[in-house]
Design a protein around this motif. Structure first.
Motif, PDB file in Angstrom:
ATOM      1  N   PRO A   1       0.818  -1.222   0.000  1.00 48.50           N
ATOM      2  CA  PRO A   1       0.000   0.000   0.000  1.00 48.50           C
ATOM      3  C   PRO A   1       0.849   1.268   0.000  1.00 48.50           C
ATOM      4  O   PRO A   1       1.913   1.326   0.624  1.00 48.50           O
ATOM      5  CB  PRO A   1      -0.798  -0.101   1.299  1.00 48.50           C
TER       6      PRO A   1
ATOM      7  N   TRP B   1       0.494   5.553   6.623  1.00 48.61           N
ATOM      8  CA  TRP B   1      -0.236   4.474   5.964  1.00 48.61           C
ATOM      9  C   TRP B   1      -1.538   4.223   6.717  1.00 48.61           C
ATOM     10  O   TRP B   1      -1.591   4.336   7.939  1.00 48.61           O
ATOM     11  CB  TRP B   1       0.592   3.187   5.981  1.00 48.61           C
TER      12      TRP B   1
ATOM     13  N   GLU C   1      -5.155  -0.994   5.555  1.00 47.76           N
ATOM     14  CA  GLU C   1      -4.540  -1.413   4.293  1.00 47.76           C
ATOM     15  C   GLU C   1      -3.291  -2.250   4.541  1.00 47.76           C
ATOM     16  O   GLU C   1      -3.054  -3.248   3.847  1.00 47.76           O
ATOM     17  CB  GLU C   1      -4.208  -0.199   3.432  1.00 47.76           C
TER      18      GLU C   1
ATOM     19  N   TRP D   1      -2.780  -6.225   3.665  1.00 47.72           N
ATOM     20  CA  TRP D   1      -1.618  -6.734   2.938  1.00 47.72           C
ATOM     21  C   TRP D   1      -1.030  -7.936   3.675  1.00 47.72           C
ATOM     22  O   TRP D   1      -0.698  -8.949   3.060  1.00 47.72           O
ATOM     23  CB  TRP D   1      -0.569  -5.626   2.771  1.00 47.72           C
TER      24      TRP D   1
END
Length: 65
Positions: free
Chosen positions: A30, A42, A46, A50
Motif C-alpha cells: 500500500p 499508511w 490497508e 496486505w
C-alpha cells in the motif's frame, strides 16, 4: 480509520524501510497518504490487509499451518 507512520509499518510487518519502498515501487505494498509537507502515513487497515494476503498466499502454496 487509523494512520500509522513508517516506523510502525516496519514494526508490524517486519520489513525494512528500503523493502517497504521497494515493494511500493513494484505496486505490491500500500502507498502512504500525505500528512503534511514532509510526512506521510499508511492506513492501518490497508497494511493489515496486505499482511492477511501474504498469509493467504502462503497457505495456498503450502497449506494451512
Amino acid at each position: 480509520m487509523k494512520v500509522i507512520r513508517r516506523a510502525q509499518v516496519a514494526a508490524v510487518t517486519g520489513l525494512s524501510k528500503a523493502t517497504i519502498y521497494r515493494y511500493m515501487d513494484k505496486g505490491i505494498f500500500p502507498r502512504p497518504i500525505p500528512l503534511g509537507e514532509r510526512s506521510v502515513g499508511w492506513i492501518e487497515e490497508e497494511v493489515m490487509a496486505w499482511l492477511v494476503s501474504r498469509v493467504q498466499a502462503r497457505d495456498e502454496l503450502y497449506g494451512t499451518v
